[in-house]
Write an enzyme that holds these catalytic residues in place. Structure first.
Site, PDB file in Angstrom:
ATOM      1  N   GLY A 107       4.400  -0.146   3.333  1.00  0.00           N
ATOM      2  CA  GLY A 107       5.151  -0.259   4.580  1.00  0.00           C
ATOM      3  C   GLY A 107       4.556  -1.343   5.454  1.00  0.00           C
ATOM      4  CB  SER A 108       5.051  -2.133   8.986  1.00  0.00           C
ATOM      5  OG  SER A 108       4.695  -0.907   9.593  1.00  0.00           O
ATOM      6  CB  CYS A 166       6.534  -7.091   1.148  1.00  0.00           C
ATOM      7  SG  CYS A 166       6.736  -6.555  -0.545  1.00  0.00           S
ATOM      8  CD  GLU A 182       0.450  -2.634  -2.966  1.00  0.00           C
ATOM      9  OE1 GLU A 182       0.832  -3.783  -2.700  1.00  0.00           O
ATOM     10  OE2 GLU A 182      -0.385  -2.385  -3.842  1.00  0.00           O
ATOM     11  CG  LEU A 183      -0.248  -2.986   4.439  1.00  0.00           C
ATOM     12  CD1 LEU A 183      -1.405  -3.173   5.401  1.00  0.00           C
ATOM     13  CD2 LEU A 183       0.493  -1.701   4.743  1.00  0.00           C
ATOM     14  CG  ASN A 200      11.451  -3.164   1.498  1.00  0.00           C
ATOM     15  OD1 ASN A 200      10.815  -2.129   1.292  1.00  0.00           O
ATOM     16  ND2 ASN A 200      10.923  -4.358   1.381  1.00  0.00           N
ATOM     17  CD  GLU A 236       6.752  -8.277   6.624  1.00  0.00           C
ATOM     18  OE1 GLU A 236       6.479  -7.315   7.367  1.00  0.00           O
ATOM     19  OE2 GLU A 236       6.762  -8.193   5.383  1.00  0.00           O
TER      20      GLU A 236
HETATM   21  P1  NAD Z   1       7.293   1.230   8.194  1.00  0.00           P
HETATM   22  O1  NAD Z   1       5.843   0.945   8.246  1.00  0.00           O
HETATM   23  O2  NAD Z   1       8.047   1.329   9.464  1.00  0.00           O
HETATM   24  O3  NAD Z   1       7.537   2.616   7.431  1.00  0.00           O
HETATM   25  C1  NAD Z   1       7.011   2.837   6.148  1.00  0.00           C
HETATM   26  C2  NAD Z   1       6.814   4.325   5.944  1.00  0.00           C
HETATM   27  O4  NAD Z   1       5.803   4.793   6.832  1.00  0.00           O
HETATM   28  C3  NAD Z   1       8.069   5.157   6.223  1.00  0.00           C
HETATM   29  O5  NAD Z   1       8.174   6.161   5.254  1.00  0.00           O
HETATM   30  C4  NAD Z   1       7.769   5.741   7.583  1.00  0.00           C
HETATM   31  O6  NAD Z   1       8.428   6.949   7.842  1.00  0.00           O
HETATM   32  C5  NAD Z   1       6.271   5.959   7.471  1.00  0.00           C
HETATM   33  N1  NAD Z   1       5.573   6.126   8.753  1.00  0.00           N
HETATM   34  C6  NAD Z   1       5.854   5.510   9.924  1.00  0.00           C
HETATM   35  N2  NAD Z   1       4.989   5.941  10.873  1.00  0.00           N
HETATM   36  C7  NAD Z   1       4.160   6.819  10.275  1.00  0.00           C
HETATM   37  C8  NAD Z   1       3.059   7.590  10.725  1.00  0.00           C
HETATM   38  N3  NAD Z   1       2.641   7.556  11.995  1.00  0.00           N
HETATM   39  N4  NAD Z   1       2.439   8.401   9.844  1.00  0.00           N
HETATM   40  C9  NAD Z   1       2.844   8.458   8.553  1.00  0.00           C
HETATM   41  N5  NAD Z   1       3.876   7.744   8.067  1.00  0.00           N
HETATM   42  C10 NAD Z   1       4.520   6.934   8.920  1.00  0.00           C
HETATM   43  O7  NAD Z   1       7.939   0.131   7.215  1.00  0.00           O
HETATM   44  P2  NAD Z   1       9.475  -0.122   6.855  1.00  0.00           P
HETATM   45  O8  NAD Z   1      10.158  -0.755   8.007  1.00  0.00           O
HETATM   46  O9  NAD Z   1      10.079   1.075   6.212  1.00  0.00           O
HETATM   47  O10 NAD Z   1       9.287  -1.198   5.681  1.00  0.00           O
HETATM   48  C11 NAD Z   1       9.097  -2.545   5.902  1.00  0.00           C
HETATM   49  C12 NAD Z   1       7.653  -2.942   5.728  1.00  0.00           C
HETATM   50  O11 NAD Z   1       7.175  -2.565   4.445  1.00  0.00           O
HETATM   51  C13 NAD Z   1       7.488  -4.450   5.793  1.00  0.00           C
HETATM   52  O12 NAD Z   1       6.351  -4.777   6.548  1.00  0.00           O
HETATM   53  C14 NAD Z   1       7.283  -4.844   4.324  1.00  0.00           C
HETATM   54  O13 NAD Z   1       6.608  -6.041   4.134  1.00  0.00           O
HETATM   55  C15 NAD Z   1       6.517  -3.673   3.827  1.00  0.00           C
HETATM   56  N6  NAD Z   1       6.611  -3.595   2.369  1.00  0.00           N
HETATM   57  C16 NAD Z   1       5.507  -3.902   1.609  1.00  0.00           C
HETATM   58  C17 NAD Z   1       5.597  -3.876   0.219  1.00  0.00           C
HETATM   59  C18 NAD Z   1       4.410  -4.183  -0.652  1.00  0.00           C
HETATM   60  O14 NAD Z   1       4.424  -3.773  -1.817  1.00  0.00           O
HETATM   61  N7  NAD Z   1       3.394  -4.875  -0.178  1.00  0.00           N
HETATM   62  C19 NAD Z   1       6.799  -3.535  -0.395  1.00  0.00           C
HETATM   63  C20 NAD Z   1       7.896  -3.241   0.413  1.00  0.00           C
HETATM   64  C21 NAD Z   1       7.787  -3.271   1.787  1.00  0.00           C
END
Ligand code: NAD
Length: 472
Positions: free
Chosen positions: A226-227, A280, A246-247, A151, A374
């Site tokens: 990420g998530s 997020c 950072e989720l 994002n 979320e």
């Molecule tokens: P996601 O968790 O699907 O993916 C994030 C990253 O993790 C990607 O690079 C993905 O390839 C990697 N990944 C996925 N499975 C993995 C595994 N098994 N091993 C290692 N890496 C793996 O998240 P998304 O859909 O890209 O992003 C959205 C999420 O990110 C939302 O939940 C959002 O709230 C969160 N987010 C948090 C912040 C923060 O700073 N707190 C900022 C931006 C987004």
């Protein structure tokens, strides 16, 4: 030819090619080589070698490399903006805003690189410490694996690369599959800026394949954004590594009756729908004191009505497409489910492919997914509360705790909210979406742990090393 991975200074292709498609119309944008297990192995081996160089770099040199990066990013500003519009469907205004922030993040990193100090402290609190002196300094942890989401691809990558370089660490950055192109430009910039080539790798790897690096002892630290589902799972597999997470969140904003309602409505409309709600800290739950509920709702709906939905390339568009059809359909299902259980729409609904109009729901219950999970879409709920304590209880109700906002002009309520609202960051007379890049940023509860904001990320990316001196 498909875009390649950068491994310790060398660009490498692979047979596993992934297409990047424009979320607005599904057209082909580019293609990217996906990293193999051998590529990841080579990146980690290079990082081990690179650490021998980066740990000895003087702070003026680390700072200079980061300043060079900022200069190079400024020169390629428009290219990064276009890449983010096409890879992620980010609307132009938001893409320009994010690239501007990424520049700031690098400039802050260049400053913080010079400030990594230590402490001289009195160790003689008890007789055992008499005639001794205590000192601390921070040592770089070693190879950092930075994993970023789709994002905010450029700024969040800078939030990992910037502090890693500032601290003297090598870094391997792995962007999200859907948004590789802007990070590839950033990788070219790191190389050109003079960072030791062995110490930097950029790998486009499939998520599950990347677990290889999560469990490998050559990686000292994982900085994950990420998530929650992926983040907490990775932490459980990371063994002795340092991990920061950072989720996600389902941010709440309280608007009390003594607030400036017009200002609150304008900020809430911007904060709920920026980046098509895929943020997020997006405003997801608006909690409005009952006396002013109708007035606030009218003002808010008026603001929302002025938002333009459409082609993210159009400079006037406020809300572009969601990242994928699957995500838009998921959000639509949650809205339908809430409506089926008694909620109603004040405005919005009616998805068109990946385009999801700004949607405001009322008469929702706390246990509906549009509230308690979320939503990560341009969907916001608006509910009335009677007492201040009820508002505080509602905002804390749920698994997440990233950021929150409170609108009030009563200083006692401000201090009470600061005490009781369970989040990493509370913003008064501002929405949950507020962020500047040097402030400590991160969550509690299911939203993760550790803080970004360069200075704070540097703390996580270094270890405190104590030295005592016996003067006896
Ligand atoms: P996601 O968790 O699907 O993916 C994030 C990253 O993790 C990607 O690079 C993905 O390839 C990697 N990944 C996925 N499975 C993995 C595994 N098994 N091993 C290692 N890496 C793996 O998240 P998304 O859909 O890209 O992003 C959205 C999420 O990110 C939302 O939940 C959002 O709230 C969160 N987010 C948090 C912040 C923060 O700073 N707190 C900022 C931006 C987004």
């Amino acid at each position: 030819m498909s875009k390649r991975n950068l491994i310790g200074g060398e660009w490498r292709g692979s047979d596993d090619v992934m297409e990047v498609r424009f979320p607005y119309d599904g057209s082909l944008v580019d293609s990217v080589s996906m990293a193999s297990a051998a590529d990841m192995d080579a990146a980690m081996a290079a990082a081990v070698d690179g650490f021998e160089v980066t740990r000895k770099l003087p702070s003026h040199r680390r700072s200079e490399i980061l300043s060079n990066m900022a200069g190079l990013l400024r020169a390629r500003f428009d290219e990064v903006v276009e890449a983010m519009i096409l890879e992620g469907g980010k609307n132009r205004k938001t893409a320009i805003g994010e690239t501007t922030r990424a520049l700031e993040t690098l400039k802050i990193s260049a400053e913080e690189a010079r400030r990594i100090g230590g402490e001289v402290f009195s160790i003689d609190w008890t007789a055992a410490g008499e005639n001794r002196q205590g000192f601390t300094r921070r040592q770089p942890v070693g190879a950092v694996l930075g994993i970023t989401p789709f994002n905010y691809p450029i700024n969040l990558a800078c939030h990992k690369i910037g502090p890693a370089i500032a601290a003297g660490n090598p870094i391997i950055i792995k962007p999200a599959e859907k948004t590789p192109l802007s990070t590839i430009i950033l990788a070219e910039i790191v190389l050109e800026a003079g960072f030791p080539p062995a110490a930097f790798s950029m790998l486009n790897a499939w998520g599950p394949d990347s677990e290889l690096m999560v469990t490998d002892p050559r990686v000292a630290m994982i900085s994950f954004t990420g998530s929650g589902a992926v983040g907490w799972m990775l932490k459980s597999k990371a063994g002795q590594k340092k991990v920061t997470l950072e989720l996600g969140g389902n941010a709440g904003v309280i608007v009390h009756k003594d607030a400036d309602l017009e200002d609150a409505a304008a900020q809430a409309a911007a904060g709920a729908f920026a980046n098509a709600g895929q943020n997020c800290i997006s405003v997801q739950r608006l909690l409005i004191q009952r006396d002013v509920f109708e007035d606030f709702a009218d003002l808010f709906v008026e603001q929302v009505g002025a938002l333009k939905v459409g082609d993210p390339r159009d400079p006037d568009v406020d809300i572009g497409p969601m990242i994928s059809l699957r995500d838009a359909e998921r959000a639509e299902a949650w809205v339908n489910e809430a409506q089926g259980a008694g909620a109603s729409l004040l405005v919005g609904g009616g998805r068109d492919g990946t385009l999801f109009p700004p949607t405001v729901m009322t008469e929702t219950a706390p246990n509906m997914r549009v509230n308690c999970e979320e939503v990560f879409a341009p969907v916001v709920t608006i509910s009335a509360y009677d007492s201040w304590d009820e508002a505080v209880a509602l905002i804390n109700d749920g698994p997440y705790g990233l950021q929150a906002g409170v609108f009030t002009s009563d200083i006692k309520r401000v201090m009470d909210a600061w005490d009781r609202v369970e989040v990493g960051g509370l913003h008064i007379n501002a929405v949950s979406t507020f962020r500047v890049d040097h402030m400590p940023y991160g969550g509690v509860k299911a939203s993760g742990y550790g803080r970004e904001g360069i200075k704070y990320a540097i703390e996580d990316m270094t270890e405190l090393r104590l030295m005592t001196l016996n003067l006896r």
